[in-house]
Design a protein around this motif. Sequence first.
Motif, PDB file in Angstrom:
ATOM      1  N   ARG A   1       9.331 -12.414 -12.044  1.00  0.00           N
ATOM      2  CA  ARG A   1       8.858 -13.303 -13.105  1.00  0.00           C
ATOM      3  C   ARG A   1       7.342 -13.438 -13.195  1.00  0.00           C
ATOM      4  O   ARG A   1       6.833 -14.029 -14.139  1.00  0.00           O
ATOM      5  N   ARG A   2       6.625 -12.926 -12.212  1.00  0.00           N
ATOM      6  CA  ARG A   2       5.165 -12.964 -12.271  1.00  0.00           C
ATOM      7  C   ARG A   2       4.625 -11.541 -12.461  1.00  0.00           C
ATOM      8  O   ARG A   2       5.377 -10.604 -12.661  1.00  0.00           O
ATOM      9  N   SER A   3       3.307 -11.390 -12.366  1.00  0.00           N
ATOM     10  CA  SER A   3       2.687 -10.081 -12.575  1.00  0.00           C
ATOM     11  C   SER A   3       2.531  -9.335 -11.253  1.00  0.00           C
ATOM     12  O   SER A   3       2.831  -9.868 -10.180  1.00  0.00           O
ATOM     13  N   MET A   4       2.018  -8.128 -11.326  1.00  0.00           N
ATOM     14  CA  MET A   4       1.813  -7.316 -10.131  1.00  0.00           C
ATOM     15  C   MET A   4       0.850  -7.989  -9.156  1.00  0.00           C
ATOM     16  O   MET A   4       0.990  -7.855  -7.940  1.00  0.00           O
ATOM     17  N   ASP A   5      -0.101  -8.733  -9.669  1.00  0.00           N
ATOM     18  CA  ASP A   5      -1.083  -9.390  -8.802  1.00  0.00           C
ATOM     19  C   ASP A   5      -0.438 -10.440  -7.899  1.00  0.00           C
ATOM     20  O   ASP A   5      -0.950 -10.726  -6.816  1.00  0.00           O
ATOM     21  N   GLU A   6       0.652 -11.032  -8.343  1.00  0.00           N
ATOM     22  CA  GLU A   6       1.324 -12.074  -7.559  1.00  0.00           C
ATOM     23  C   GLU A   6       2.489 -11.539  -6.731  1.00  0.00           C
ATOM     24  O   GLU A   6       3.106 -12.287  -5.972  1.00  0.00           O
ATOM     25  N   LEU A   7       2.796 -10.278  -6.876  1.00  0.00           N
ATOM     26  CA  LEU A   7       3.942  -9.698  -6.165  1.00  0.00           C
ATOM     27  C   LEU A   7       3.765  -9.877  -4.656  1.00  0.00           C
ATOM     28  O   LEU A   7       2.767  -9.437  -4.093  1.00  0.00           O
ATOM     29  N   PRO A   8       4.711 -10.519  -3.960  1.00  0.00           N
ATOM     30  CA  PRO A   8       4.506 -10.822  -2.536  1.00  0.00           C
ATOM     31  C   PRO A   8       4.795  -9.670  -1.576  1.00  0.00           C
ATOM     32  O   PRO A   8       4.436  -9.755  -0.405  1.00  0.00           O
ATOM     33  N   ALA A   9       5.434  -8.612  -2.043  1.00  0.00           N
ATOM     34  CA  ALA A   9       5.775  -7.502  -1.147  1.00  0.00           C
ATOM     35  C   ALA A   9       4.526  -6.779  -0.661  1.00  0.00           C
ATOM     36  O   ALA A   9       3.461  -6.838  -1.283  1.00  0.00           O
ATOM     37  N   ARG A  10       4.660  -6.076   0.456  1.00  0.00           N
ATOM     38  CA  ARG A  10       3.560  -5.277   0.995  1.00  0.00           C
ATOM     39  C   ARG A  10       3.124  -4.229  -0.022  1.00  0.00           C
ATOM     40  O   ARG A  10       3.946  -3.602  -0.699  1.00  0.00           O
ATOM     41  N   ALA A  11       1.826  -4.024  -0.106  1.00  0.00           N
ATOM     42  CA  ALA A  11       1.280  -3.043  -1.049  1.00  0.00           C
ATOM     43  C   ALA A  11       1.856  -1.653  -0.789  1.00  0.00           C
ATOM     44  O   ALA A  11       2.158  -0.906  -1.726  1.00  0.00           O
ATOM     45  N   GLU A  12       2.031  -1.296   0.476  1.00  0.00           N
ATOM     46  CA  GLU A  12       2.562   0.024   0.816  1.00  0.00           C
ATOM     47  C   GLU A  12       3.987   0.191   0.325  1.00  0.00           C
ATOM     48  O   GLU A  12       4.361   1.255  -0.184  1.00  0.00           O
ATOM     49  N   GLU A  13       4.803  -0.880   0.446  1.00  0.00           N
ATOM     50  CA  GLU A  13       6.198  -0.787   0.009  1.00  0.00           C
ATOM     51  C   GLU A  13       6.284  -0.695  -1.511  1.00  0.00           C
ATOM     52  O   GLU A  13       7.130   0.033  -2.049  1.00  0.00           O
ATOM     53  N   VAL A  14       5.421  -1.430  -2.200  1.00  0.00           N
ATOM     54  CA  VAL A  14       5.393  -1.356  -3.659  1.00  0.00           C
ATOM     55  C   VAL A  14       4.979   0.046  -4.105  1.00  0.00           C
ATOM     56  O   VAL A  14       5.587   0.642  -5.005  1.00  0.00           O
ATOM     57  N   HIS A  15       3.964   0.583  -3.447  1.00  0.00           N
ATOM     58  CA  HIS A  15       3.489   1.931  -3.761  1.00  0.00           C
ATOM     59  C   HIS A  15       4.595   2.959  -3.558  1.00  0.00           C
ATOM     60  O   HIS A  15       4.834   3.820  -4.424  1.00  0.00           O
ATOM     61  N   HIS A  16       5.286   2.871  -2.424  1.00  0.00           N
ATOM     62  CA  HIS A  16       6.370   3.811  -2.144  1.00  0.00           C
ATOM     63  C   HIS A  16       7.509   3.661  -3.156  1.00  0.00           C
ATOM     64  O   HIS A  16       8.095   4.651  -3.605  1.00  0.00           O
TER      65      HIS A  16
END
Length: 462
Positions: free
Chosen positions: A313-328
């Motif tokens: 419900r929020r944007s990518m900037d607020e996404l709480p997951a690890r940056a590496e996991e989001v990238h993968h």
Amino acid sequence: MINLTREKCPMPEQAPDVRNKNFLEVSSGYTEEMAISEAMRCLKCRKKPCMSGCPVMVKIPDFIAKIAEGEFEEAYQIISETSSLPAICGRVCPQENQCEGKCVHGTKGEPVAIGRLERFAADWHAANYGDEEIKPAESNGHKVAVIGAGPAGLACAGDLINKGYEVTVYESLHKTGGVLVYGIPQFRLPKEIVAAEVAKLSAKGVKFVTNAIVGRAITVDELMKEEGFESVFIGTGAGLPSFMKIPGENLLGVCSANEYLTRINLMKAYLPEYDTPIQKVDKIAVVGGGNVAMDAARCAKRMGASEVYIIYRRSMDELPARAEEVHHAMEEGIVFKLLTNPVAIKGDEKGHVTGIECVTMELGEPDASGRRRPVTVEGSNHVIPVDMVIMSIGTKLNTLILDTTEELAANDRGGIGADSAAATNRPGIFAGGDAVTGAATVIKAMGAGKTAAAGIDAYLSK
């Protein structure tokens, strides 16, 4: 000599279109040459800011210096002075928000790859010294029970057995490891690594009792009054899934991320030789934006789904997951439906999921967490066709132990009340990790387990 490169040394990994079809570990780790090169990027800061970001205070510059010198076993031994599970932490800790987030390199480039170097040291030790005989610690005559064989319980048990305590760990599942085995996928954390860490504790003398639900089979009070344990640590985690309470959540094809991941990770549903029942469909929506949501989505892709959506419900900037996991996840073909919030789940006449109705959101003023509050855009309702919905919006504490332990106080978050030394209001009973704070990270749970071990030692040494 210092390596002045501003970027981390890349870690070899499987190609995205290959790995999203298997459960093999994504990254293969540094070679010795890569590890030395990356370690030489460390500036050996006098104030050691990286250590302030580590919940267990690993001597980061010291172990990195040893890697830079090619002294890999010495590096592992330095890490092991404060960390019980370096091979695990090197893989799953959110270093970007902890140790690496404090690295001065991060101001003008990428921080030193502390997590990758920790993993390297642990893997090198396992490959070269993994078969070494482990001698059991000499008993000091005191008995301690640990409830929960997850990160907090394992860390607590490890510190206590090293101090000579007779430790018995009670685990409700049929395997030890807690979230490390049921929650984190094989491609992020091979289960053989968790089993090896548990085996080390067993070799030192820790006793593990599985299929033991404390609060049902036996209570905390019975452990102390009838089984002779002088102290108990409660590290049961927070594994009770939450749901949105929207129409359609009772349809066939709706489940929690906990259940989905448990069937895959613990019950091996991804292996053909196991008959674990799991729904295999073409289109899947995962609701949530944390690490668990990323794990569920990436597993769904590997289980054969052609389209997998992350609905957040929020944007990518607020996404709480690890940056590496989001990238993968993005590399592997997961589609991110951001600023999108579910309001209902649609089904057919047989009760099967056919879609998820959502509304578009926009960000307003910050809420209590500091993140901008999502606000619904009127008239933006739309339906995303899917065959399955996985809810990953957080977990909460199962209150079984609170309900079955005499006069054990809760905190204002609904968890077990404990002070900074992990002591509860009941003498001899300690608690830590997600059971106290709610869902957090593996390394924070380990830190809580170590704090509790120190508190138990002080309590029983009076």
